[in-house]
Design a protein around this motif. Structure first.
Motif, PDB file in Angstrom:
ATOM      1  N   VAL A 111       0.845  -1.199   0.000  1.00 46.19           N
ATOM      2  CA  VAL A 111       0.000   0.000   0.000  1.00 46.19           C
ATOM      3  C   VAL A 111       0.882   1.252   0.000  1.00 46.19           C
ATOM      4  O   VAL A 111       1.819   1.361   0.792  1.00 46.19           O
ATOM      5  CB  VAL A 111      -0.949   0.004   1.221  1.00 46.19           C
ATOM      6  N   GLN A 112       0.605   2.172  -0.893  1.00 48.52           N
ATOM      7  CA  GLN A 112       1.320   3.449  -0.951  1.00 48.52           C
ATOM      8  C   GLN A 112       0.723   4.388   0.104  1.00 48.52           C
ATOM      9  O   GLN A 112      -0.490   4.572   0.148  1.00 48.52           O
ATOM     10  CB  GLN A 112       1.173   4.070  -2.341  1.00 48.52           C
ATOM     11  N   VAL A 113       1.592   4.987   0.921  1.00 46.79           N
ATOM     12  CA  VAL A 113       1.134   5.797   2.044  1.00 46.79           C
ATOM     13  C   VAL A 113       2.024   7.024   2.214  1.00 46.79           C
ATOM     14  O   VAL A 113       3.242   6.907   2.189  1.00 46.79           O
ATOM     15  CB  VAL A 113       1.172   4.973   3.359  1.00 46.79           C
ATOM     16  N   ALA A 114       1.398   8.175   2.407  1.00 52.11           N
ATOM     17  CA  ALA A 114       2.116   9.372   2.845  1.00 52.11           C
ATOM     18  C   ALA A 114       1.677   9.751   4.258  1.00 52.11           C
ATOM     19  O   ALA A 114       2.459  10.274   5.046  1.00 52.11           O
ATOM     20  CB  ALA A 114       1.868  10.537   1.888  1.00 52.11           C
ATOM     21  N   HIS A 115       0.393   9.481   4.550  1.00 52.79           N
ATOM     22  CA  HIS A 115      -0.190   9.809   5.861  1.00 52.79           C
ATOM     23  C   HIS A 115      -1.062   8.645   6.306  1.00 52.79           C
ATOM     24  O   HIS A 115      -1.753   8.033   5.492  1.00 52.79           O
ATOM     25  CB  HIS A 115      -1.062  11.066   5.778  1.00 52.79           C
ATOM     26  N   MET A 116      -1.033   8.358   7.603  1.00 57.33           N
ATOM     27  CA  MET A 116      -1.891   7.328   8.182  1.00 57.33           C
ATOM     28  C   MET A 116      -2.721   7.936   9.297  1.00 57.33           C
ATOM     29  O   MET A 116      -2.174   8.602  10.181  1.00 57.33           O
ATOM     30  CB  MET A 116      -1.063   6.177   8.743  1.00 57.33           C
ATOM     31  N   ARG A 117      -4.030   7.709   9.226  1.00 53.87           N
ATOM     32  CA  ARG A 117      -4.925   8.183  10.292  1.00 53.87           C
ATOM     33  C   ARG A 117      -5.405   6.959  11.068  1.00 53.87           C
ATOM     34  O   ARG A 117      -5.928   6.014  10.497  1.00 53.87           O
ATOM     35  CB  ARG A 117      -6.109   8.937   9.714  1.00 53.87           C
ATOM     36  N   PHE A 118      -5.211   7.017  12.373  1.00 56.43           N
ATOM     37  CA  PHE A 118      -5.660   5.977  13.289  1.00 56.43           C
ATOM     38  C   PHE A 118      -6.825   6.555  14.087  1.00 56.43           C
ATOM     39  O   PHE A 118      -6.656   7.555  14.795  1.00 56.43           O
ATOM     40  CB  PHE A 118      -4.542   5.570  14.245  1.00 56.43           C
ATOM     41  N   VAL A 119      -7.988   5.938  13.955  1.00 56.25           N
ATOM     42  CA  VAL A 119      -9.176   6.397  14.663  1.00 56.25           C
ATOM     43  C   VAL A 119      -9.519   5.349  15.717  1.00 56.25           C
ATOM     44  O   VAL A 119      -9.822   4.200  15.373  1.00 56.25           O
ATOM     45  CB  VAL A 119     -10.368   6.612  13.708  1.00 56.25           C
ATOM     46  N   ILE A 120      -9.432   5.747  16.971  1.00 58.71           N
ATOM     47  CA  ILE A 120      -9.805   4.853  18.069  1.00 58.71           C
ATOM     48  C   ILE A 120     -11.300   5.054  18.284  1.00 58.71           C
ATOM     49  O   ILE A 120     -11.732   6.093  18.774  1.00 58.71           O
ATOM     50  CB  ILE A 120      -8.989   5.157  19.337  1.00 58.71           C
TER      51      ILE A 120
END
Length: 139
Positions: A111-120
Motif C-alpha cells: 500500500v502506498q502511504v504518505a499519511h496514516m490516520r488511526f481512529v480509536i
C-alpha cells in the motif's frame, strides 16, 4: 527491493500532524519517538484519532500498533501532499489484554502511504494509550 527500517520513527522523518487529545506528560509525539517507556494517552470521549505523516510516499507492507485498552480501531491512509482524502484500509476490534500491552499486526501488502490516520472508535476504559506505531515497507 531492499527493506526499509521503521518508517514511523521521528528519526526517519515521520511526524504526528494531528492528535485529538493533548496531555503535556504524554504527548502524541511519544508514539514515534522509539522509546518503549513513553506513550500518548487520550483524555476521554470517543472517537479519538491521530495522524502520522511519513517522510514522503512510502510503500507499506505491515503496521504494528502497541496500545493499551483500545477496543476498536480504524486505519486509513492518504497519498496526498497534505493529510487529506483518506481511504479506509481496515477496521478491527482488539482483545482486552488486561494489564498487558496490546500488540496488533496489520498486513497491508504494497500500500502506498504518505499519511496514516488511526481512529480509536472505542476503548475498554475512558482512557486508552498508544505506545508505538511501526510501519515496515520496501524502498
Amino acid at each position: 527491493m531492499t527493506r526499509a527500517g521503521d518508517l514511523c520513527l521521528s528519526c526517519a522523518g515521520a511526524r504526528v500532524t494531528l492528535a485529538t487529545s493533548s496531555d503535556d506528560r504524554h504527548p502524541a509525539d511519544n508514539i514515534i519517538d522509539g522509546n518503549p517507556d513513553t506513550f500518548w494517552t487520550t483524555t476521554g470521549m470517543y472517537p479519538q484519532e491521530f495522524i502520522i505523516s511519513l517522510n514522503g510516499i512510502q510503500k507499506i507492507n505491515k503496521i504494528i500498533l502497541q496500545s493499551s485498552l483500545v477496543r476498536s480501531v480504524r486505519i486509513e491512509s492518504s497519498t496526498s501532499k497534505e493529510p487529506v482524502n483518506f481511504e479506509l484500509r481496515l477496521e478491527r476490534d482488539l482483545e482486552n489484554t488486561e494489564g498487558h500491552l496490546q500488540y496488533e499486526e496489520f498486513t497491508l501488502p504494497g500500500v502506498q502511504v504518505a499519511h496514516m490516520r488511526f481512529v480509536i472508535l472505542s476503548g475498554f476504559d475512558h482512557f486508552v494509550s498508544v505506545h508505538r506505531v511501526s510501519a515496515e515497507g520496501d524502498k
